[in-house]
Design a protein around this motif. Structure first.
Motif, PDB file in Angstrom:
ATOM      1  N   ALA A 124     -35.759 -17.244 -17.222  1.00 58.21           N
ATOM      2  CA  ALA A 124     -34.315 -17.417 -17.251  1.00 58.21           C
ATOM      3  C   ALA A 124     -33.635 -16.168 -17.793  1.00 58.21           C
ATOM      4  O   ALA A 124     -32.557 -15.792 -17.345  1.00 58.21           O
ATOM      5  CB  ALA A 124     -33.959 -18.623 -18.111  1.00 58.21           C
ATOM      6  N   GLU A 125     -34.303 -15.516 -18.736  1.00 56.28           N
ATOM      7  CA  GLU A 125     -33.673 -14.338 -19.312  1.00 56.28           C
ATOM      8  C   GLU A 125     -33.774 -13.179 -18.320  1.00 56.28           C
ATOM      9  O   GLU A 125     -34.594 -13.179 -17.414  1.00 56.28           O
ATOM     10  CB  GLU A 125     -34.299 -13.974 -20.659  1.00 56.28           C
ATOM     11  N   ILE A 126     -32.963 -12.216 -18.552  1.00 54.53           N
ATOM     12  CA  ILE A 126     -32.852 -11.094 -17.641  1.00 54.53           C
ATOM     13  C   ILE A 126     -34.122 -10.240 -17.757  1.00 54.53           C
ATOM     14  O   ILE A 126     -34.658 -10.035 -18.838  1.00 54.53           O
ATOM     15  CB  ILE A 126     -31.577 -10.300 -17.970  1.00 54.53           C
ATOM     16  N   LEU A 127     -34.615  -9.810 -16.631  1.00 57.26           N
ATOM     17  CA  LEU A 127     -35.828  -9.003 -16.636  1.00 57.26           C
ATOM     18  C   LEU A 127     -35.487  -7.573 -17.038  1.00 57.26           C
ATOM     19  O   LEU A 127     -34.344  -7.137 -16.906  1.00 57.26           O
ATOM     20  CB  LEU A 127     -36.472  -9.003 -15.249  1.00 57.26           C
ATOM     21  N   SER A 128     -36.497  -6.881 -17.478  1.00 54.17           N
ATOM     22  CA  SER A 128     -36.234  -5.524 -17.958  1.00 54.17           C
ATOM     23  C   SER A 128     -35.717  -4.652 -16.824  1.00 54.17           C
ATOM     24  O   SER A 128     -34.866  -3.789 -17.016  1.00 54.17           O
ATOM     25  CB  SER A 128     -37.508  -4.921 -18.552  1.00 54.17           C
ATOM     26  N   ARG A 129     -36.234  -4.917 -15.636  1.00 49.96           N
ATOM     27  CA  ARG A 129     -35.782  -4.145 -14.490  1.00 49.96           C
ATOM     28  C   ARG A 129     -34.306  -4.394 -14.207  1.00 49.96           C
ATOM     29  O   ARG A 129     -33.540  -3.471 -13.943  1.00 49.96           O
ATOM     30  CB  ARG A 129     -36.633  -4.554 -13.292  1.00 49.96           C
ATOM     31  N   GLU A 130     -33.945  -5.662 -14.310  1.00 48.82           N
ATOM     32  CA  GLU A 130     -32.542  -5.989 -14.066  1.00 48.82           C
ATOM     33  C   GLU A 130     -31.646  -5.394 -15.144  1.00 48.82           C
ATOM     34  O   GLU A 130     -30.514  -4.983 -14.879  1.00 48.82           O
ATOM     35  CB  GLU A 130     -32.368  -7.512 -14.030  1.00 48.82           C
ATOM     36  N   ARG A 131     -32.191  -5.366 -16.348  1.00 48.80           N
ATOM     37  CA  ARG A 131     -31.401  -4.783 -17.430  1.00 48.80           C
ATOM     38  C   ARG A 131     -31.136  -3.309 -17.130  1.00 48.80           C
ATOM     39  O   ARG A 131     -30.016  -2.816 -17.299  1.00 48.80           O
ATOM     40  CB  ARG A 131     -32.153  -4.947 -18.750  1.00 48.80           C
ATOM     41  N   LEU A 177     -35.360 -24.942  -5.687  1.00 50.26           N
ATOM     42  CA  LEU A 177     -34.857 -23.575  -5.647  1.00 50.26           C
ATOM     43  C   LEU A 177     -34.206 -23.323  -6.990  1.00 50.26           C
ATOM     44  O   LEU A 177     -33.434 -24.147  -7.484  1.00 50.26           O
ATOM     45  CB  LEU A 177     -33.836 -23.425  -4.522  1.00 50.26           C
ATOM     46  N   THR A 178     -34.551 -22.238  -7.586  1.00 45.35           N
ATOM     47  CA  THR A 178     -33.962 -21.925  -8.877  1.00 45.35           C
ATOM     48  C   THR A 178     -33.283 -20.570  -8.786  1.00 45.35           C
ATOM     49  O   THR A 178     -33.876 -19.592  -8.330  1.00 45.35           O
ATOM     50  CB  THR A 178     -35.042 -21.881  -9.976  1.00 45.35           C
ATOM     51  N   THR A 179     -32.048 -20.551  -9.196  1.00 45.88           N
ATOM     52  CA  THR A 179     -31.364 -19.263  -9.251  1.00 45.88           C
ATOM     53  C   THR A 179     -31.400 -18.770 -10.679  1.00 45.88           C
ATOM     54  O   THR A 179     -31.289 -19.551 -11.629  1.00 45.88           O
ATOM     55  CB  THR A 179     -29.896 -19.399  -8.818  1.00 45.88           C
ATOM     56  N   TYR A 180     -31.635 -17.504 -10.799  1.00 42.99           N
ATOM     57  CA  TYR A 180     -31.643 -16.886 -12.130  1.00 42.99           C
ATOM     58  C   TYR A 180     -30.556 -15.826 -12.163  1.00 42.99           C
ATOM     59  O   TYR A 180     -30.786 -14.689 -12.546  1.00 42.99           O
ATOM     60  CB  TYR A 180     -33.017 -16.277 -12.411  1.00 42.99           C
ATOM     61  N   PHE A 181     -29.361 -16.258 -11.693  1.00 47.07           N
ATOM     62  CA  PHE A 181     -28.272 -15.293 -11.672  1.00 47.07           C
ATOM     63  C   PHE A 181     -27.762 -15.055 -13.082  1.00 47.07           C
ATOM     64  O   PHE A 181     -27.555 -13.947 -13.518  1.00 47.07           O
ATOM     65  CB  PHE A 181     -27.135 -15.800 -10.788  1.00 47.07           C
ATOM     66  N   ASN A 182     -27.558 -16.176 -13.744  1.00 43.07           N
ATOM     67  CA  ASN A 182     -27.040 -16.068 -15.104  1.00 43.07           C
ATOM     68  C   ASN A 182     -27.593 -17.272 -15.831  1.00 43.07           C
ATOM     69  O   ASN A 182     -26.993 -18.338 -15.859  1.00 43.07           O
ATOM     70  CB  ASN A 182     -25.508 -16.072 -15.060  1.00 43.07           C
ATOM     71  N   GLY A 183     -28.772 -17.138 -16.338  1.00 41.59           N
ATOM     72  CA  GLY A 183     -29.488 -18.328 -16.759  1.00 41.59           C
ATOM     73  C   GLY A 183     -30.068 -18.967 -15.519  1.00 41.59           C
ATOM     74  O   GLY A 183     -29.872 -18.486 -14.403  1.00 41.59           O
ATOM     75  N   SER A 184     -30.783 -20.029 -15.685  1.00 43.90           N
ATOM     76  CA  SER A 184     -31.410 -20.627 -14.512  1.00 43.90           C
ATOM     77  C   SER A 184     -30.686 -21.912 -14.105  1.00 43.90           C
ATOM     78  O   SER A 184     -30.203 -22.666 -14.944  1.00 43.90           O
ATOM     79  CB  SER A 184     -32.878 -20.923 -14.809  1.00 43.90           C
ATOM     80  N   GLU A 185     -30.598 -22.071 -12.796  1.00 44.88           N
ATOM     81  CA  GLU A 185     -29.990 -23.274 -12.252  1.00 44.88           C
ATOM     82  C   GLU A 185     -30.912 -23.792 -11.169  1.00 44.88           C
ATOM     83  O   GLU A 185     -31.369 -23.021 -10.322  1.00 44.88           O
ATOM     84  CB  GLU A 185     -28.632 -22.927 -11.619  1.00 44.88           C
ATOM     85  N   GLU A 186     -31.174 -25.066 -11.201  1.00 47.04           N
ATOM     86  CA  GLU A 186     -32.134 -25.611 -10.245  1.00 47.04           C
ATOM     87  C   GLU A 186     -31.436 -26.377  -9.127  1.00 47.04           C
ATOM     88  O   GLU A 186     -30.428 -27.046  -9.353  1.00 47.04           O
ATOM     89  CB  GLU A 186     -33.112 -26.549 -10.961  1.00 47.04           C
ATOM     90  N   TYR A 187     -31.973 -26.246  -7.949  1.00 52.18           N
ATOM     91  CA  TYR A 187     -31.490 -26.992  -6.802  1.00 52.18           C
ATOM     92  C   TYR A 187     -32.688 -27.647  -6.133  1.00 52.18           C
ATOM     93  O   TYR A 187     -33.789 -27.101  -6.155  1.00 52.18           O
ATOM     94  CB  TYR A 187     -30.777 -26.079  -5.802  1.00 52.18           C
ATOM     95  N   GLU A 188     -32.434 -28.771  -5.547  1.00 48.84           N
ATOM     96  CA  GLU A 188     -33.531 -29.428  -4.863  1.00 48.84           C
ATOM     97  C   GLU A 188     -33.681 -28.811  -3.479  1.00 48.84           C
ATOM     98  O   GLU A 188     -32.694 -28.515  -2.803  1.00 48.84           O
ATOM     99  CB  GLU A 188     -33.262 -30.927  -4.744  1.00 48.84           C
ATOM    100  N   LEU A 189     -34.896 -28.611  -3.120  1.00 43.86           N
ATOM    101  CA  LEU A 189     -35.165 -28.020  -1.808  1.00 43.86           C
ATOM    102  C   LEU A 189     -35.947 -29.058  -1.023  1.00 43.86           C
ATOM    103  O   LEU A 189     -37.086 -29.376  -1.361  1.00 43.86           O
ATOM    104  CB  LEU A 189     -35.979 -26.736  -1.995  1.00 43.86           C
ATOM    105  N   VAL A 190     -35.328 -29.603  -0.021  1.00 43.11           N
ATOM    106  CA  VAL A 190     -35.975 -30.684   0.718  1.00 43.11           C
ATOM    107  C   VAL A 190     -36.700 -30.094   1.904  1.00 43.11           C
ATOM    108  O   VAL A 190     -36.083 -29.505   2.793  1.00 43.11           O
ATOM    109  CB  VAL A 190     -34.944 -31.713   1.190  1.00 43.11           C
ATOM    110  N   GLN A 191     -37.968 -30.204   1.897  1.00 45.82           N
ATOM    111  CA  GLN A 191     -38.714 -29.713   3.049  1.00 45.82           C
ATOM    112  C   GLN A 191     -39.446 -30.860   3.722  1.00 45.82           C
ATOM    113  O   GLN A 191     -40.037 -30.677   4.774  1.00 45.82           O
ATOM    114  CB  GLN A 191     -39.703 -28.621   2.615  1.00 45.82           C
ATOM    115  N   ARG A 192     -39.423 -32.037   3.096  1.00 44.14           N
ATOM    116  CA  ARG A 192     -40.114 -33.175   3.716  1.00 44.14           C
ATOM    117  C   ARG A 192     -39.191 -33.776   4.765  1.00 44.14           C
ATOM    118  O   ARG A 192     -38.111 -34.268   4.436  1.00 44.14           O
ATOM    119  CB  ARG A 192     -40.452 -34.225   2.661  1.00 44.14           C
ATOM    120  N   MET A 193     -39.560 -33.682   5.948  1.00 43.35           N
ATOM    121  CA  MET A 193     -38.715 -34.191   7.024  1.00 43.35           C
ATOM    122  C   MET A 193     -39.574 -35.005   7.970  1.00 43.35           C
ATOM    123  O   MET A 193     -40.719 -34.649   8.258  1.00 43.35           O
ATOM    124  CB  MET A 193     -38.078 -33.047   7.807  1.00 43.35           C
TER     125      MET A 193
END
Lengths: 766, 745
Positions: free
Chosen positions: B96-103, B419-435
């Motif tokens: 969740a924290e910013i990576l050194s590369r991103e820093r 799906l997790t975004t780590y734009f500014n902290g982490s945010e989770e989204y459900e990714l539905v692949q079962r169809m």
């Protein structure tokens, strides 16, 4: 005796000495000489006296009136304006009556200028050095009035003179079967060598035979010249001009230098060591007898020393001995070298000497040159030769040289620029060379057949010896015969061309070859077109399936099943999401939960980082227990291994980060009852002296040479200075309150380290 | 990624050896692409590369010169790309924290924005050039030079090690990571062609000089982070300072033990777990074997690659323990998925090895989490967020993964993903692949066949699109087993994949296989005279954002002008022009102007581009995997496979925003004085090092923008773009460009 003007430079400093012949104090302090020249002379005399006094008993009278006696170890700076004059005394004693003599704990003591009222030296021998040496030798042998200092301090000369060298009758080496055309020896398998007609590559051989990968790279030692530079030609010309200027200067009697510059020098009677590596010294040691002539009486060693000690005095002021005959000739490189290849070759040499047939020793008067000429086979134990007898022994010398030259094989290729020079003589030689070649093939089919490379014949012209002008040295460039590593040392016999030659050959030897990079048998071969597409058909499960299918079809297993060709590859959904395994265990079981054994740091080959980190691991030393790969570590009775150490055995050491109770939880202790923390703290002093001096590397004072003028307080230097140091790593391992642990002194690598045992009391973080 | 902070230290200790280049004559050199790129693009080279995006401008020139030397020396290079990230590498991204590369990126961007011509590089020795964005174009360059390459299943180093042991290659050009790898004695660290020498690391020499045992060296490396284990473990928690190799080396030399320290840490064994995973990954890293199997080198499975022909029941060869033989005494643990990730079929790894990569999707499937971190501009625009996290985007992503998973083990088909975004902290989204039914079934009828066309061409396909064409291409499911359904040529495979992707994205009505309004717009793209893929992407963009607002397009911007009337038009034009590639760019070490808003706009398009590319590839992989009866796939050789991959649309990253930067500078001048020739002359002068005639390229870009404007107009007419402001601005901008072009003509 020497002294200095009290008022002139250093007040309160009285240095006196007591020559052994007078035994009376002779204070010359009143001999005030205003004249600067005479002052300088006084300084030199004082210095000379001090030098002579080293190793003698000294009694230092301090300003307080007390006297300290001991052996003069070294003295300090004598220069003008220097305030750091001091004397270093070994085994200091407080003088007094025999009953109340105080023995200092320290082995050494430095007494500074300001404390010194007077110094008195006893039994100083002011005679020139060689006489002293003789005296020392005789003292040692007779065990007469030697003080402990004489036992303690020995110069190289003193040590080597202790051995009594007997003169050996020189025997000429002859091969077993009398076929003297064979290469004397060969490092590698002779067959193998003869097959390879190319040049000898010592790196390759070293690697092949001993698995030593040489990391030599010329560019590490020299500046790489960019020949593509725009002004390269210009700079080259300039460099050549400078080189010419330098080379046109005199050589100051340095034979080696002269030879390097292509000058013709009379180097007869000198061995390689004298010419190329030996330190100039001229005192005859063992042979201090009737042969000592007047030239050798000059105490040049002292002169050089004095020159060194005086500011501005230059080495070149001291004219080096032109032809100092060193009576002790050894193949130092072979014995002092750690390189297995060299040791191996010297071992061969010795073996060769042993097998040397005695019946051929018909020529006991073989000159040293021919001994050297038989090329490192026998460590030449020679008769000392003096220049005065040169002329008379010239004739056999030349003869031997000629013989030697006929058999000399030089490694490496012939430099192209030499070829025209030698071609003339080469033609003359060719015939006889061929004859020998044939003979060789006839007589020694099982032995090495030297290659048929053209011989180098270099004319050697010596001014002093008219005969040698026509003498020539034939040097075959047989790579197979190059198994004599010390040969290049004898190459200079072929001067004046030799410097160029050796330069060439050395650059060839040091050139990095593919084999040294890729390893033997791995040097890439020429890539042909079929190799161009390496990956084609590889790494493909589809191709594999097709091949399998075709195989199966050929074996008529599937052929009848279907008319059309359909390869049914393994279905992708058949692949389970787990990987194949050969073990039922989890990867975590591959890692032991027991702390690993850590070798004591200093018993290993010590590496000194550029920036020492004052950081010690506050950790226990578990018994030697290597981490098992897939089984829990065997429980060893640690108490047995090292009873003193047992309290912390199972404890993961990092008490700085976690409480001890935590430690207990995380790593089960085999001996829970031993968990109580150890309380005793070994006194640091005790530890200071525990390290065997041998392990201190070059740090202990004993390693210092006699004439080293060092003011440093002789002591064990702790590797890790206790003060905080700015490092970019984790430095403050220990809280300031706890202080630094005592410096580590390892034992003999037995795994027990005493200093860190009390880490929990030392570095308790909680 | 090399062992962090080690390389300078090795140079400091003079443990790097030199060797003349001649030694390499006739050698086959295995090259770690990531290391090669990091050598080519040291921090000082093209410092603004990440700020303008795209392929390094000097790459081609540098490769040309390198390959010339290789050829002179008769050296055969084989480039090895890294493959999927292992579990431990992936979890590094899941922080969740910013990576050194991103820093670093953030810091450099701040400086670049605030100070003009600030030339600090985004790269530093421990975070070299990221390989994946440029990977496909790099492959293209390699292919054009007939240089062989392979994508390893996971770590390139493990693959190189295997290839070395199999004597396919003679030596390895790679990073310091190789010091950890067993059986590799020497590593070429860098090749200095100009000075005709190369630098290499001799492992035993280094270990003896460092006075470390291999175990101690490994322990230190695992603590400070390396290619196998990217975390930097701070084993001295009370010391905030960074762990460097130097510091830990001194610690070990002084009698410290990394292992014991790790054991004693109070972080619930997290550090030790990372250490264990790193060590295990290093030890058991699966490699692509010569026989096509992907397995750790300790195992040699000799199971048949064929499924049992008669029964049709899948042969569980992969898990059949009887066919697995350990080649060494080393036991392979049963839970390799813990530190490597779950296993994918060998055939999929084969497609990956030839360059048909779907790293993101495979990693999502293997590690159950789709990681979305900030784009290189280090800023989050609303467009970018929507592109990643909108319901529509999530839906399509789920479908794409379903497509891929369909042919895989059932485990994957039912795996719960997020799906997790780590734009500014982490945010989770459900990714539905079962169809159910799987998406593949609904796409399956769409099958494009062509009797003559062999290689794929986008314009050919787009121009032939019509409802009739679709009807022709649709094959009823019941007939799908007949011989007619086999497609094998590049054209057929790629066209089918692309059409199915269009179906997936909703250009084609599902079930009916007829174009909808969006699909109709495809045909007008075919008429484009410039770059149909560019226009297709623009169309896709508007399709993705049906409720696009003008502010989404315009903001942010950094074009400064007092001319209020044309400013917005200039911004719009510059942004779209900035997506357009420039021809004949000079090989220049670009260290000049950058524009963050332009890069942000590009990031959106680039993300979209890679999403589409991923969907196309998933379709192709699904086609190939399920094309059981296709004999052609067994007949292709490597070069034919490569050709197939290189023809794929949407595979390479977008060009740099250089034309947009030129455009902005042009407008900043032009809007002040309306002197066209002067403005052109000005940009020609200031960008002459980049291109011989920037104005000509700009005019080309303007013309292309006119086509974009035409497309927007068409979409407006069809009612696909509802926002009037957007339509109006495009129309105005089109007019404005018209004026300029007529003036310049």
């Amino acid at each position: 005796m020497a002294s200095r003007n009290q008022g002139h430079r250093r007040s309160g400093s009285k240095v006196g000495s007591e020559p052994c012949d007078t035994s009376s104090e002779n204070d010359l302090a009143s001999d005030t000489v205003q004249d600067s020249v005479s002052l300088k002379h006084m300084d030199e005399r004082l210095l000379y006296g001090l030098l002579k006094s080293i190793g003698r008993r000294a009694v230092v009278t301090l300003n307080t009136g007390s006297k300290i006696s001991g052996i003069l170890y070294t003295v300090g700076d004598l220069h003008e304006n220097s305030t750091t004059f001091s004397v270093c005394i070994k085994y200091p004693l407080v003088e007094g009556s025999a009953s109340d003599r105080t023995v200092y704990k320290s082995e050494y003591m430095i007494i500074y200028d300001k404390d010194i009222a007077m110094i008195k030296f006893e039994h100083v021998d002011m005679r020139p050095l060689e006489i002293t040496e003789t005296a020392t030798v005789s003292a040692e042998t007779s065990e007469s009035d030697t003080t402990s200092a004489i036992h303690q301090f020995k110069t190289d000369i003193a040590i080597s003179s202790a051995r009594h060298f007997k003169e050996h009758a020189l025997k000429r080496w002859m091969p077993d079967d009398g076929n003297d055309d064979q290469p004397l020896e060969s490092l590698g398998d002779s067959k193998e060598n003869s097959n390879r007609s190319s040049h000898w590559n010592q790196f390759e051989t070293n690697e092949r035979k001993f698995g030593i990968h040489s990391t030599f790279d010329e560019t590490l030692y020299t500046t790489k010249i960019s020949k593509n530079g725009p002004d390269f030609q210009k700079r080259l010309k300039e460099a050549e001009k400078i080189a010419h200027e330098i080379e046109s200067q005199g050589t100051h009697g340095n034979v080696h230098l002269a030879e390097e510059r292509g000058l013709q020098v009379d180097d007869s009677g000198m061995d390689e060591e004298d010419k190329y590596s030996g330190v100039f010294r001229d005192a005859p040691v063992a042979s201090a007898g009737p042969e000592r002539d007047s030239a050798l009486l000059h105490p040049k060693g002292d002169k050089i020393l004095m020159g060194l000690l005086k500011n501005g005095a230059h080495f070149s002021d001291v004219k080096p001995a032109v032809s100092g005959d060193n009576p002790i000739l050894r193949q130092r490189a072979a014995y002092y070298h750690n390189d297995p290849a060299v040791i191996y070759s010297s071992a061969i040499n010795r073996a060769a000497v042993k097998t040397e047939p005695t019946e051929v020793s018909s020529d006991p008067k073989t000159s040293p040159a021919s001994v050297a000429g038989s090329s490192s086979v026998s460590p030449p134990s020679t008769v000392p030769k003096r220049p005065s007898v040169k002329a008379s022994s010239r004739q056999p010398d030349i003869k031997a040289l000629k013989e030697f030259s006929a058999h000399l094989k030089l490694p490496g290729d012939v430099p192209k620029d030499i070829l025209p020079v030698i071609s003339k003589t080469h033609e003359q030689k060719e015939q006889s060379e061929k004859g020998r070649e044939n003979q060789k093939q006839r007589t020694a089919s099982a032995r090495t057949t030297p290659s048929t490379a053209p011989a180098i014949v270099a004319a050697k012209e010596t001014v002093t010896a008219p005969v040698t002008a026509s003498s020539s040295i034939a040097a075959s460039t047989a790579a197979s015969a190059s198994g004599t590593p010390s040969l290049p040392a004898s190459v200079p016999l072929a001067s004046p061309l030799s410097p160029r030659y050796s330069r060439q050959s050395s650059s060839q030897r040091h050139r990095r070859s593919p084999i040294s990079f890729f390893g033997p048998d791995k040097v890439p071969a020429e890539i042909d077109n079929s190799k161009r597409n390496i990956l084609n058909g590889k790494f493909s499960i589809l191709v594999k399936a097709k091949i399998e299918y075709e195989k199966a079809e050929n074996s008529k297993e599937i052929k009848n099943l279907k008319a059309n060709v359909i390869i049914r590859i393994e279905r992708p959904f058949a692949t389970a999401p787990t990987w194949p395994s050969t073990s039922e265990k989890s990867y975590t079981s591959f890692f032991s939960r027991q702390p690993e054994w850590v070798p004591p740091p200093m018993s290993r080959k010590m590496y000194f980082p550029t920036q020492p980190v004052p950081m010690l691991a506050p950790q226990t030393m578990p018994p030697p227990m290597m981490m098992p790969t897939d089984a829990p570590p065997p429980i060893i009775d640690r108490g047995q291994l090292s009873p003193q150490r047992s309290p912390q055995m199972g404890q993961p050491f990092l008490s700085n980060s976690r409480s001890n109770s935590n430690n207990m939880q995380r790593s089960p202790l085999p001996h829970p009852q031993q968990q109580p923390l150890p309380q005793q703290q070994p006194p640091p002093q005790q530890m200071r002296m525990q390290g065997p001096p041998a392990q201190m590397g070059g740090m202990q004072m004993g390693a210092m040479s006699q004439y080293q003028f060092v003011f440093q307080q002789p002591q064990f230097i702790p590797l890790y200075s206790p003060g905080p140091m700015p490092v970019n790593g984790p430095i403050p391992f220990y809280p300031p309150a706890a202080g630094m642990p005592p410096p580590m002194m390892p034992n003999n690598g037995g795994g027990s380290r005493r200093n860190s045992r009390n880490h929990s009391t030392h570095y308790n973080r909680q | 990624m090399p062992i962090k902070s080690l390389e300078p230290y090795l140079f400091e200790l003079k443990t790097v050896s030199n060797c003349p280049l001649d030694v390499l004559r006739n050698a086959v050199v295995g090259i770690d692409v990531e290391h090669y790129l990091s050598r080519l693009f040291t921090p000082r080279k093209e410092p603004n590369l990440e700020a303008i995006g795209g392929l390094p401008m000097t790459l081609k020139m540098l490769m040309d010169s390198d390959f010339k030397f290789f050829k002179d020396l008769n050296v055969k290079p084989i480039f090895v790309f890294s493959g999927l990230r292992t579990a431990i590498q992936y979890s590094y991204l899941e922080q969740a924290e910013i990576l050194s590369r991103e820093r670093t990126f953030r810091h450099v961007w701040d400086d670049k924005v605030n100070k003009e011509y600030f030339n600090e590089s985004f790269r530093d020795p421990d975070s070299p050039l990221t390989m994946r964005p440029v990977m496909d174009q790099f492959m293209e360059l390699l292919d054009s030079k007939n240089v062989e390459y392979i994508v390893s299943p996971f770590s390139a180093w493990a693959q190189l090690q295997y290839m070395l042991n199999e004597h396919l290659i003679n030596c390895i050009f790679g990073s310091t990571d190789g010091l950890l790898v067993e059986g590799v004695d020497r590593i070429i660290l860098s090749i200095e062609f100009e000075s005709k020498q190369f630098k290499y690391l001799d492992k035993s020499n280094i270990f003896s000089k460092l006075n470390l045992s291999p175990k101690q060296f490994k322990d230190i490396s695992m603590c400070i982070g390396n290619g196998f284990q990217p975390f930097t473990l701070n084993i001295f928690p009370h010391i905030p300072s960074q762990s460097t190799f130097t510091a830990l080396h001194h610690f070990v030399l002084n009698g410290g033990s990394i292992y014991n320290t790790l054991l004693g840490l109070t972080d619930d064994g997290r550090s030790f777990e990372i250490y264990m995973k790193g060590c295990s990954a290093l030890r058991f890293m699966p490699v692509l074997k010569l026989n096509g199997r992907v397995e750790p080198r300790q195992i040699n499975s000799d199971a048949s690659c064929l499924s049992v022909p008669s029964s049709g029941i899948p042969n569980s060869s992969g898990t059949d323990s009887s066919s697995i033989k350990g080649t060494s005494s080393e036991k392979v643990p049963e839970d390799m998925h813990e530190f490597i990730g779950q296993r994918l079929p060998d055939e999929l790894f084969f497609y990956q090895s030839i360059g048909l990569t779907t790293f993101d999707l495979c990693e999502t499937l293997v590690h159950s989490n789709a990681v979305e971190r900030l784009p290189p501009d280090m800023a989050l625009t609303s467009l970018y967020r929507r592109l990643v996290t909108s319901d529509n985007s999530l839906d399509i992503r789920g479908k794409t993964i379903n497509l891929l998973a369909n042919s895989l083990n059932r485990y994957y088909q039912f795996k719960k993903l997020k799906l997790t975004t780590y734009f500014n902290g982490s945010e989770e989204y459900e990714l539905v692949q079962r169809m159910s039914p799987p998406i593949f079934l609904s796409l399956q009828p769409l099958l494009i066949r062509h009797a003559t066309a062999r290689s794929f061409d986008l314009v050919t396909l787009l121009s032939s699109l019509s409802d009739d064409f679709l009807a022709e291409c649709t094959i009823p499911r019941k007939a799908s087993n007949s011989d007619d359904t086999k497609i094998s040529t590049n054209y057929e495979l790629i066209s089918t994949s692309l059409m199915r992707t269009l179906l997936l994205y909703g250009f084609i009505k599902e079930g009916e296989f007829k174009f909808n309004a969006w699909g109709d717009a495809l045909r007008c793209i075919a008429r484009s005279s410039y770059n149909s893929q560019y226009l297709l992407l623009v169309l896709w963009f508007f399709k993705q954002f049906p409720d696009l607002k003008l502010s989404d397009l315009l903001e942010p911007y950094d074009l400064h002008s007092i001319n209020k009337k044309h400013k917005e038009q200039a911004i719009l034009i510059s942004k779209f022009v900035g997506l357009f590639s420039m021809n004949n760019l000079s090989s220049v070490n670009y260290a000049y102007k950058v524009s963050r808003p332009l890069l942000q706009f590009r990031s959106v398009f680039d993300k979209l581009n890679s999403n589409i590319g991923g969907a196309v590839r998933s379709n192709l992989i699904a086609l190939l995997l399920l094309n059981q009866d296709d004999l052609d796939k067994y007949e292709r050789d490597n070069s034919e496979w490569r050709k197939l991959i290189l023809e794929l649309p949407f595979r390479s990253t977008l060009p740099s925003v250089l034309l947009g930067i030129i455009s902005q500078q042009f407008f900043e001048m032009y809007l002040d004085n309306f002197d066209l020739s002067k403005s052109f002359a000005s940009i020609n002068e200031s960008f002459q090092f980049v291109h011989a005639s920037s104005s000509a390229e700009l005019i080309r870009g303007f013309k292309c923008f006119q086509e974009v404007a035409g497309l927007v107009k068409l979409l407006g007419e069809k009612g696909l773009i509802v926002d009037k402001e957007v339509l109006e601005l495009f129309a105005q901008s089109n007019e404005f460009v018209d004026q300029m072009l007529s003036k310049s003509a």
